[in-house]
Design an enzyme around this catalytic site. Structure first.
Site, short mmCIF file in Angstrom:
data_model
loop_
_atom_site.label_atom_id
_atom_site.label_comp_id
_atom_site.label_asym_id
_atom_site.label_seq_id
_atom_site.Cartn_x
_atom_site.Cartn_y
_atom_site.Cartn_z
NE ARG A 298 32.61 50.86 31.82
CZ ARG A 298 33.08 50.08 32.79
NH1 ARG A 298 32.29 49.25 33.41
NH2 ARG A 298 34.34 50.14 33.11
NE ARG B 87 28.82 44.27 33.04
CZ ARG B 87 29.75 44.39 33.99
NH1 ARG B 87 30.21 43.31 34.59
NH2 ARG B 87 30.20 45.56 34.34
NE ARG C 101 30.61 40.47 27.66
CZ ARG C 101 30.97 39.31 28.18
NH1 ARG C 101 30.94 38.21 27.46
NH2 ARG C 101 31.39 39.24 29.42
CG ASP D 243 38.08 48.16 28.87
OD1 ASP D 243 37.00 48.26 29.47
OD2 ASP D 243 39.19 48.22 29.45
CE1 TYR E 177 41.65 48.44 36.54
CE2 TYR E 177 41.94 50.65 35.69
CZ TYR E 177 41.18 49.72 36.37
OH TYR E 177 39.96 50.07 36.88
#
Ligand code: CP3
Length: 345
Positions: free
Chosen positions: A26, A30, A39, A75, A152
């Site tokens: 990652r 963020r 974003r 992703d 998921y």
């Protein structure tokens, strides 16, 4: 293809390296102000699906830190979306896939037809990046493991106890396995597409493999990882398997044919090295929360992990899982500096 910086690839093949290479899971995300700025203008899936934006975000961390590899920005959940599920990223709630997979009937609704066309934007981003990186740094492609994707798809959203997938695993194992096999085939095609578009390495995230009791691990995750690695072997790029499941899983995966195994932060790196020996390179495993600590603590923990390798090649420094969104960028800078200087041969 040769690179101006092949330290990451050489470490995987356990060739001599001038220092221990580092990238972090990652690394685009963020914790970077420039990511948050981008974003604010584009939602997450738009960034993933627009090659120029995905490429831009991939390069952001490389402008700030001297990482030894880039990882494609995307992703793992774009595969279930390409197979027909609805994918949303809800602010502060994480990903949602709907309607969730419940039984044989809902598995039959999925399709792998035209998978490469539906995921063409990923190949598009890779092609932009190959140009931009201009052989300065290798580019890592990735996918989720069949089991992690299935969690998921079956849970529909992040979960604490994995109730739905684990009850399917015990009640109707062959139904779950039919989904896992379809995903193994899709993951193989997807990674081949990424390699053909130009990535120089791939990593498979088996993030949730560790929730399977170890005596069932081979049945529900290991065998599919093995299949994928074998089916990629003619493509000649190194494969890394990252699982969050400790020494038990490393031992299960050491004969999978993977070139490198990811080590989570709960595992002792020296014990991992002893268990794996010279059968695979290792990647990891700084506890991501160490980056909330002082510079001294970061330096001390870096030193401890490097010592597990005694100056030998076969180690790619990384975190033991993804970086958290509120980590100070200065601490990342310090981490990269410390790994570089303390590992210089
Ligand atoms: O490493 C990188 O920089 C490449 C990009 C990358 C992302 N997701 C971007 C992302 C990679 C390699 C992933 C993998 C991924 N995605 C995994 C496996 C690795 C792991 O961390 O366990 C999983 C399980 C996912 C699914 C996923 N995507 C979740 C659970 C979430 C929400 C949790 C969170 O961190 O917010 C995402 C969203 C996501 N994927 C973000 C990023 C940068 C945050 C989205 C945002 O900008 O709001």
């Amino acid at each position: 293809m040769s690179f101006n910086n092949s330290t990451y690839l050489n470490a995987i093949y356990r060739k001599p390296v001038p220092y221990t290479p580092i990238w972090i899971m990652r690394q685009a995300g963020r914790y970077l102000p420039e990511y948050r700025e981008l974003r604010a203008k584009h939602d997450f899936l738009t960034v993933c699906k627009t090659p120029e934006l995905a490429a831009e975000v991939t390069l952001q961390p490389l402008r700030r830190f001297d990482f030894d590899a880039a990882i494609l920005f995307s992703d793992i959940l774009v595969i279930p979306e390409a197979m027909g599920m609805k994918l949303e990223f809800l602010e502060n709630h994480g990903p949602k896939l709907s309607p969730r997979i419940e039984d044989e009937h809902s598995i039959k609704q999925l399709t792998s037809d035209h998978l490469e066309e539906r995921l063409e934007y990923v190949a598009g981003a890779i092609k932009v990046l190959v140009q931009e990186l201009n052989r300065q740094k290798p580019l890592i492609g990735f996918s989720g493991s069949p089991f992690t994707l299935a969690t998921y798809m079956i849970e529909g959203k992040p979960t604490r106890n994995f109730k739905f997938i684990k009850s399917l695993m015990y009640r109707e194992p062959e139904v779950l396995q039919s989904l896992l096999q379809a995903l193994a085939d899709a993951v193989t095609r997807y990674l081949k597409m990424q390699i053909e578009a130009g990535v120089q390495a791939v990593q498979i995230f088996d993030t949730w493999g560790g929730i399977i009791p170890i005596h069932h691990y081979e049945t529900f995750s290991g065998q599919y990882l093995r299949q994928i690695v074998q089916n990629l072997s003619s493509h000649q790029v190194p494969v890394t398997l990252f699982s969050k499941g400790g020494l038990n899983i490393l031992i299960q995966l050491v004969d999978s044919g993977a070139d490198m195994l990811g080590v989570d932060w709960m595992t002792d790196m020296y014990e991992a090295r002893m268990a794996v020996s010279d059968r695979a390179a290792l990647q990891g495993n700084l506890d991501p929360t160490v980056l909330y600590g002082s510079k001294e603590i970061i330096s001390r923990e870096v030193k401890r992990i490097l010592e597990a390798f005694d100056g030998e090649s076969g180690h790619v420094f990384n975190l033991g899982h993804g970086i958290l969104p509120d980590i100070p960028v200065d601490n990342v800078k310090h981490l990269v500096h410390e790994v570089r200087e303390k590992s210089r041969r």
